[in-house]
Every structure is written in C-alpha cells, then in structure tokens.
Design a protein around this motif. Structure first.
Motif, PDB file in Angstrom:
ATOM      1  N   GLN A   1     -29.902  -8.827   8.675  1.00 45.33           N
ATOM      2  CA  GLN A   1     -29.413  -7.629   9.362  1.00 45.33           C
ATOM      3  C   GLN A   1     -28.561  -6.784   8.407  1.00 45.33           C
ATOM      4  O   GLN A   1     -27.328  -6.829   8.438  1.00 45.33           O
ATOM      5  N   PRO A   2     -29.204  -5.989   7.529  1.00 44.70           N
ATOM      6  CA  PRO A   2     -28.437  -5.247   6.517  1.00 44.70           C
ATOM      7  C   PRO A   2     -27.421  -4.260   7.084  1.00 44.70           C
ATOM      8  O   PRO A   2     -26.334  -4.116   6.505  1.00 44.70           O
ATOM      9  N   ASP A   3     -27.730  -3.587   8.177  1.00 52.71           N
ATOM     10  CA  ASP A   3     -26.762  -2.633   8.730  1.00 52.71           C
ATOM     11  C   ASP A   3     -25.521  -3.360   9.237  1.00 52.71           C
ATOM     12  O   ASP A   3     -24.397  -2.907   9.025  1.00 52.71           O
ATOM     13  N   ALA A   4     -25.722  -4.486   9.892  1.00 52.34           N
ATOM     14  CA  ALA A   4     -24.582  -5.275  10.374  1.00 52.34           C
ATOM     15  C   ALA A   4     -23.797  -5.835   9.194  1.00 52.34           C
ATOM     16  O   ALA A   4     -22.557  -5.844   9.204  1.00 52.34           O
ATOM     17  N   VAL A   5     -24.491  -6.298   8.153  1.00 57.94           N
ATOM     18  CA  VAL A   5     -23.807  -6.797   6.954  1.00 57.94           C
ATOM     19  C   VAL A   5     -22.924  -5.700   6.378  1.00 57.94           C
ATOM     20  O   VAL A   5     -21.755  -5.931   6.048  1.00 57.94           O
ATOM     21  N   ARG A   6     -23.452  -4.499   6.264  1.00 61.35           N
ATOM     22  CA  ARG A   6     -22.699  -3.365   5.704  1.00 61.35           C
ATOM     23  C   ARG A   6     -21.431  -3.097   6.529  1.00 61.35           C
ATOM     24  O   ARG A   6     -20.347  -2.915   5.975  1.00 61.35           O
TER      25      ARG A   6
END
Length: 176
Positions: free
Chosen positions: A62-67
C-alpha cells in the motif's frame, strides 16, 4: 518492590476502533489514516503481534498508506515481534516502490531484526531480482551473515532461487 499497575481494560468500542486503524493500513486507506494522524493518532502504534501501521502497509503493498505513515513519523526500523522490519516485509512481497520509499526515509539498508535476516537476504531467497539490484545499489552488504551464519546467496540457493545467486556473486564487495 511494588507491582506495576495493570493496563486499563479496553472496552469493545475501543478494540473495534483499534482494529479499524490496523485494517486501514492493510487496505491502504491513506486518507483515513492522514485524518487520524491529524487528530493525534501516534504513527508507531503496534498491534498484538508487534506489527506497526507501517509494517502492515508495507507488507500489504500500500504505497499511498506507506507515504502517509512515513510523513506522520512512522519508524521504518520498527521491527515486529518476529524481528521483521517493514523493509524486509516489502522485499518479501516484491514491493519495489515501497522498498525505495522506505530507504529514502531512512530504513537501514542492512537493518535486521533479532534473527539477523536483512531485506537483501529476504529478496534473494524469493528471487526478487529488481529489489536485490536496488538494495545492492544502495549499499547492502552481500557478504553479511544472519544469526545462523548464512549469506544472502546461500539462502537464495537453499530456496532454489534462479537469478539472485548470480547477481549476488557479481556484486561489488566492501573493502575491509
């Protein structure tokens, strides 16, 4: 010596709220997480297995959540109860973008949990060539050994990885 006070019992509503927060990380609900961080939710809370929000988001791709979690102060080095770091979790799942993001936010390229297994070792074992190349380019040590004395190449060979043992054999070595 006095006994430490017991933690307060949590009611069903509080437990359900906590469950939703961790599910937001797993499912990539970045906007909901950002709103909760804005209201004071700590970025490094952990579940009963020691998984942080960052670990769950990284492991579940989940790249957006990681960011969002990193932006709120999520610790890229915070290992879970099994000694796994978010970087190793993302490497295991083959999440190149997340591996890059974690490295850019301070994850130690050769960081490891209690077993000494690095993200390079994990990526090599599962033949994640792009991640092995990225980690090597960022300075990962191909000769580092885990707690059992094995290198990434030895682990990759034991797992039957096809491409990564050759990549590791050709990797530049650190000077003593």
């Amino acid at each position: 010596m006095t006994d430490a006070p017991s933690p307060p019992a949590l009611d069903a509503e509080t437990l359900a709220f906590a469950g939703r927060i961790f599910q937001f990380a797993r499912m990539g609900h970045a906007e909901e997480l950002a709103e909760l961080f804005g209201q004071g939710l700590p970025a490094n809370i952990r579940n009963d297995k020691g998984d942080s929000l960052l670990m769950l988001a990284a492991y579940n791709g989940q790249p957006d959540a990681v960011r969002v979690i990193l932006g709120a102060g999520g610790d890229p080095e915070l290992a879970n109860d099994r000694g796994q770091t978010p970087l190793a979790g993302a490497a295991f799942k083959g999440e190149v973008e997340i591996v890059r993001m974690l490295l850019d936010h301070g994850a130690a390229v050769d960081g490891s949990g209690e077993g000494g297994r690095t993200a390079l070792m994990v990526a090599a074992m599962f033949d994640r060539t792009e991640i092995v190349e990225l980690l090597l380019a960022r300075g990962a040590d191909p000769d580092r050994r885990d707690a059992g004395g094995k290198t990434a190449a030895e682990m990759a060979q034991a797992m039957g990885a096809q491409a990564t043992p050759g990549l590791l054999a050709q990797a530049p070595r650190r000077q003593p």
